[in-house]
Motif scaffolding. Structure first.
Motif, PDB file in Angstrom:
ATOM      1  N   LEU A 184       0.831  -1.211   0.000  1.00  0.00           N
ATOM      2  CA  LEU A 184       0.000   0.000   0.000  1.00  0.00           C
ATOM      3  C   LEU A 184       0.864   1.259   0.000  1.00  0.00           C
ATOM      4  O   LEU A 184       0.445   2.323   0.464  1.00  0.00           O
ATOM      5  CB  LEU A 184      -0.947  -0.007   1.209  1.00  0.00           C
ATOM      6  N   GLY A 185       2.070   1.100  -0.545  1.00  0.00           N
ATOM      7  CA  GLY A 185       2.956   2.259  -0.641  1.00  0.00           C
ATOM      8  C   GLY A 185       2.332   3.351  -1.494  1.00  0.00           C
ATOM      9  O   GLY A 185       1.578   3.078  -2.434  1.00  0.00           O
ATOM     10  N   GLU A 186       2.660   4.600  -1.200  1.00  0.00           N
ATOM     11  CA  GLU A 186       2.046   5.729  -1.903  1.00  0.00           C
ATOM     12  C   GLU A 186       2.489   5.761  -3.372  1.00  0.00           C
ATOM     13  O   GLU A 186       3.674   5.600  -3.676  1.00  0.00           O
ATOM     14  CB  GLU A 186       2.420   7.043  -1.221  1.00  0.00           C
ATOM     15  N   LEU A 236      -8.586   8.089 -10.061  1.00  0.00           N
ATOM     16  CA  LEU A 236      -7.303   8.321 -10.720  1.00  0.00           C
ATOM     17  C   LEU A 236      -6.881   7.085 -11.521  1.00  0.00           C
ATOM     18  O   LEU A 236      -6.382   7.201 -12.646  1.00  0.00           O
ATOM     19  CB  LEU A 236      -6.230   8.687  -9.692  1.00  0.00           C
ATOM     20  N   ALA A 237      -7.086   5.893 -10.951  1.00  0.00           N
ATOM     21  CA  ALA A 237      -6.730   4.667 -11.673  1.00  0.00           C
ATOM     22  C   ALA A 237      -7.522   4.561 -12.968  1.00  0.00           C
ATOM     23  O   ALA A 237      -6.986   4.185 -14.022  1.00  0.00           O
ATOM     24  CB  ALA A 237      -7.000   3.449 -10.792  1.00  0.00           C
ATOM     25  N   ALA A 707       5.940   8.115 -14.243  1.00  0.00           N
ATOM     26  CA  ALA A 707       5.480   6.971 -15.028  1.00  0.00           C
ATOM     27  C   ALA A 707       5.441   5.677 -14.217  1.00  0.00           C
ATOM     28  O   ALA A 707       4.469   4.918 -14.287  1.00  0.00           O
ATOM     29  CB  ALA A 707       6.368   6.794 -16.255  1.00  0.00           C
ATOM     30  N   GLU A 708       6.488   5.417 -13.429  1.00  0.00           N
ATOM     31  CA  GLU A 708       6.544   4.141 -12.699  1.00  0.00           C
ATOM     32  C   GLU A 708       5.470   4.069 -11.613  1.00  0.00           C
ATOM     33  O   GLU A 708       4.732   3.065 -11.531  1.00  0.00           O
ATOM     34  CB  GLU A 708       7.956   3.959 -12.114  1.00  0.00           C
ATOM     35  N   PRO A 709       5.308   5.108 -10.775  1.00  0.00           N
ATOM     36  CA  PRO A 709       4.201   5.067  -9.802  1.00  0.00           C
ATOM     37  C   PRO A 709       2.830   4.987 -10.484  1.00  0.00           C
ATOM     38  O   PRO A 709       1.920   4.343  -9.957  1.00  0.00           O
ATOM     39  CB  PRO A 709       4.349   6.391  -9.037  1.00  0.00           C
ATOM     40  N   ILE A 714      -2.159   1.808 -11.559  1.00  0.00           N
ATOM     41  CA  ILE A 714      -3.095   1.106 -12.446  1.00  0.00           C
ATOM     42  C   ILE A 714      -3.159  -0.376 -12.087  1.00  0.00           C
ATOM     43  O   ILE A 714      -4.236  -0.971 -11.992  1.00  0.00           O
ATOM     44  CB  ILE A 714      -2.671   1.283 -13.919  1.00  0.00           C
ATOM     45  N   GLN A 715      -1.997  -0.984 -11.868  1.00  0.00           N
ATOM     46  CA  GLN A 715      -1.946  -2.407 -11.560  1.00  0.00           C
ATOM     47  C   GLN A 715      -2.642  -2.708 -10.244  1.00  0.00           C
ATOM     48  O   GLN A 715      -3.352  -3.710 -10.106  1.00  0.00           O
ATOM     49  CB  GLN A 715      -0.472  -2.876 -11.518  1.00  0.00           C
ATOM     50  N   ARG A 716      -2.458  -1.836  -9.262  1.00  0.00           N
ATOM     51  CA  ARG A 716      -3.075  -2.037  -7.940  1.00  0.00           C
ATOM     52  C   ARG A 716      -4.593  -2.080  -8.061  1.00  0.00           C
ATOM     53  O   ARG A 716      -5.253  -2.949  -7.493  1.00  0.00           O
ATOM     54  CB  ARG A 716      -2.663  -0.906  -7.002  1.00  0.00           C
ATOM     55  N   TRP A 717      -5.145  -1.148  -8.816  1.00  0.00           N
ATOM     56  CA  TRP A 717      -6.592  -1.000  -8.849  1.00  0.00           C
ATOM     57  C   TRP A 717      -7.280  -1.849  -9.910  1.00  0.00           C
ATOM     58  O   TRP A 717      -8.398  -2.315  -9.712  1.00  0.00           O
ATOM     59  CB  TRP A 717      -6.965   0.473  -9.057  1.00  0.00           C
ATOM     60  N   LEU A 718      -6.618  -2.037 -11.051  1.00  0.00           N
ATOM     61  CA  LEU A 718      -7.289  -2.692 -12.169  1.00  0.00           C
ATOM     62  C   LEU A 718      -6.733  -4.061 -12.511  1.00  0.00           C
ATOM     63  O   LEU A 718      -7.421  -4.861 -13.136  1.00  0.00           O
ATOM     64  CB  LEU A 718      -7.220  -1.799 -13.422  1.00  0.00           C
ATOM     65  N   GLY A 719      -5.486  -4.347 -12.130  1.00  0.00           N
ATOM     66  CA  GLY A 719      -4.898  -5.621 -12.510  1.00  0.00           C
ATOM     67  C   GLY A 719      -4.919  -5.764 -14.017  1.00  0.00           C
ATOM     68  O   GLY A 719      -4.504  -4.883 -14.755  1.00  0.00           O
TER      69      GLY A 719
END
Length: 727
Positions: A184-186, A236-237, A707-709, A714-719
């Motif tokens: 859950l890093g920012e 945002l995602a 770009a990296e964050p 996107i990956q965290r929320w949408l996979g």
């Protein structure tokens, strides 16, 4: 612990290891609870962390029975003084408890031996439920209970949505475990966070286990700062994934469909028996501008029922064929596809354009000929149903894919049509009016292209808030005016008890030479929903209207039979057509002036509006009668009343769409962006407009400068769900 966050007796390291005898151990079979977690989509730690409670139970305090009032939801701690199985009138477990201030009976209609064991006489238990006055004194019916002991919780107890085989206790442990392990890093720079801002971990920990003194209203309406943080992250995602999808497409290549003046497009315009409306001219210009670029078009064409989307599609197809390329039009039903086919043949065949027809019901010889014409490029235009995307269909040089009623197709089907492009294709010289219209620059660009242009059409207008969020990756063209000469449709809501009056109205319309639709919701009887079916209605109307040809149309009829019925109705020989919603879109019979929709209370608002749009296409005054039935209830439900009221008050498809969104909410309004794309689970577009504006502004900054964050976000929320945006 297993990867899903559920306790597991076997570690992952032991699974698949080679034993001393040289044979690999089979992976441990998943427990019922682990399978249930997967059914809920809880596969990753972050999935568990984002599985938020439906509601909360307050187990932080004990309430004396003497202080509890009827209707209160309380937790008591008491001793069991009596337990018996009673038969009043059915088998029940009655347990009397005493907390020292009063007594109460716990009543269980469904119970197991474990209930009797835990609630045996002398046991001290904690019980939570609603106090009510009963025949045998104060009671709780089916309360939750456990043996007393240990400290009271310091936070509210979460209650999660679950499925069979997944008890709350197991799910709570799995969620707590996943929350502890999840990354859950920012991902959002601190300076860009909406204020006041807690960390994502703090927000999630609070929402899973809120303090007992929290204002419950702020959790229920999601206005608490912890909820605001979560909704901001989700929006945002969504914006990041859609902006990224748009940029990926911008890096792809498609044919530049530029053609010289005075070609097929111009000749088609001259041959049309009507003038384009200003709105049609505007959207044609928008589409033409896209087609001239060598970036794949990804445009949604929306327009109300009868606004003239088909001719816009035909003109776009003409641009494509002018430049020497093939075009495909796919419709969800054979009736709608055939309607398009007949219109397009009427417009294009006199100009020398060969159109191929593809459906699943074709005879083998006819299909083989169509496939050969498509593969050779002889057929410049292909019209059909899902058959267009089958493996055997090979285009010579597809450059434009048009999908009508795009929400009726799944994501995989839309992607399949776009994958039909031949990567080595070049423009066909001399096709129709094309020939010299395709430049060397176009041909060179095309060799590197990976996608055709895509035009999606819908008669269900998209409200602006959804266009800004769910469809932010699309360009949207809107036909916001109807062609001149369309007559307004009078809509009446009529109780089913007045059916005879409606039939009398039908007789009057038939006497004037008009035709009538009568739409029913079901084909065959259902025990659970007592609706009059199309077959019965057909029989009843045939008996009530002697001498009138009454047809029947439904989805289970053979294709040849459907075609025969539609042909009779279209030609005017059939006076009344009884149908299911198979005629919802595309059917165009200008002489039809009356639409009767039976059990209108069962239909969605957009569907009612689509059905109403089948009439009012000619010069005669038209009407839509919404027959409703309350069944055994004294009145219609609130939602059904709102839908019927909206139908009477407005004929504007955009206003209908706005009200439909208000009634159903975006999740149900869209499906899953029609079968797949990520829907918002937490944010509400009606109330979170400020957060949506924040997310729209931040998304390009994140992709360009962080770009990296942004990718982690996107990956965290949408996979993998972001893939759906490609459709």
């Amino acid at each position: 612990m297993s990867a899903s966050g559920a306790p597991s007796r076997k570690t992952s390291e032991s699974q698949g290891q080679v034993s001393g005898k040289g044979t690999a151990k089979a992976p441990a079979e998943k427990s019922q609870a682990q399978k249930a977690l997967e059914k809920l989509g809880l596969r990753r730690d972050i999935d568990l962390a984002l599985h938020l409670p439906l509601r909360y139970e307050d187990e932080t305090r004990i309430t004396p029975l003497a202080d509890a009032r009827d209707g209160d939801l309380v937790q008591i701690e008491a001793q069991v003084t009596h337990s018996e199985i009673a038969f009043r009138p059915r088998r029940q477990l009655h347990v009397r408890v005493d907390d020292g201030t009063d007594t109460c009976v716990l009543r269980f209609i469904n119970f197991y031996p474990s209930h009797q064991k835990t609630l045996s006489v002398g046991a001290r238990v904690r019980v939570r439920g609603e106090i009510r006055g009963g025949f045998i004194g104060r009671e709780m019916v089916h309360p939750s209970f456990k043996l007393a002991g240990g400290e009271l919780p310091a936070a509210l107890t979460p209650v999660y949505s679950t499925v069979a085989g997944l008890p709350q206790a197991y799910l709570r442990k799995a969620v707590l475990s996943g929350l502890g392990r999840a990354d859950l890093g920012e991902t959002i720079p601190a300076k860009n966070l909406p204020q006041p801002a807690s960390s994502l971990r703090e927000a999630l920990q609070f929402l899973h286990h809120p303090a007992p003194d929290v204002a419950l209203a702020t959790l229920e309406d999601r206005s608490h700062p912890a909820w605001q943080r979560l909704k901001a992250e989700e929006l945002l995602a969504q914006q990041l994934s859609q902006l990224q999808a748009r940029r990926v497409r911008a890096a792809m290549r498609a044919p530049s469909l530029a053609a010289p003046a005075g070609t097929l497009h111009g000749q088609l315009l001259e041959r049309l028996p009507f003038r384009l409306t200003a709105a049609q001219q505007r959207v044609c210009a928008e589409i033409s501008a896209d087609l001239r670029k060598n970036i794949p078009m990804h445009r949604l064409l929306q327009g109300d029922v009868g606004s003239g989307k088909t001719v816009v599609a035909a003109l776009a197809a003409a641009r494509c064929m002018d430049a020497g390329w093939q075009c495909a039009l796919m419709a969800p039903t054979e009736i709608l596809a055939e309607q398009h086919f007949r219109k397009l043949i009427g417009w294009l065949e006199p100009l020398g354009i060969k159109t191929a027809w593809l459906t699943g019901s074709q005879k083998t010889k006819e299909r083989r000929e169509a496939l050969a014409q498509i593969a050779s490029g002889e057929a410049a235009l292909v019209v059909g149903t899902h058959a267009v995307i089958q493996d055997k269909v090979q285009f010579k040089n597809l450059a434009l894919a048009i999908i009508d009623e795009q929400h009726r197709f799944g994501v995989a089907q839309r992607l399949a049509l776009r994958s039909k492009m031949n990567l080595d294709a070049e423009p066909s010289p001399g096709r129709g009016r094309a020939g010299e219209g395709a430049s060397n620059d176009t041909a060179n660009a095309v060799r590197a292209q990976r996608e055709p242009h895509l035009l999606m059409m819908t008669a269900t207008p998209i409200p602006r808030t959804l266009a800004m969020s769910y469809y932010a990756d699309l360009d949207v063209s809107t036909i916001d005016e109807l062609p001149p000469g369309r007559t307004p449709i009078v809509t009446k809501v009529v109780n089913d008890a007045r059916r005879d009056e409606v039939i009398a109205r039908i007789r009057a319309q038939l006497a004037e030479g008009r035709q009538i639709y009568w739409v029913c919701p079901l084909i065959e009887e259902s025990e659970s929903i007592d609706l009059v079916n199309a077959t019965q209605t057909h029989e009843a109307l045939s008996a009530a209207l002697p001498g009138v040809m009454v047809g029947l149309l439904h989805s289970r009829m053979p294709v040849a039979e459907k075609k025969a019925v539609m042909s009779l109705f279209t030609s005017g020989q059939m006076g009344v057509l009884v149908s299911t919603t198979v005629i919802e879109v595309g059917v165009d019979v200008p002489n039809a002036s009356l639409m009767v929709i039976e059990h209108a209370e069962r239909f969605g608002l957009s569907q009612l509006h689509q059905l109403r749009g089948r009439v009012g296409r000619g010069a005669a005054a038209s009407a839509c009668v919404l027959l409703y039935s309350t069944g055994e209830s004294p009145r219609l439900g609130e939602t059904a009343r709102a839908r019927l009221k909206a139908m009477v008050e407005t004929g504007d498809g955009f206003e209908i769409a706005r009200r439909d969104l208000d009634i159903r909410g975006p999740g149900e309004f869209l499906g899953a962006r029609q079968s797949g794309a990520p829907l918002l689970r937490f944010a509400d577009l009606a109330t979170d407009t400020a957060l949506l504006a924040w997310a729209r502004a931040l998304a390009p900054v994140m992709l360009d400068q962080h770009a990296e964050p942004a990718q982690r976000h996107i990956q965290r929320w949408l996979g993998g769900k972001a893939e759906f945006l490609k459709a």
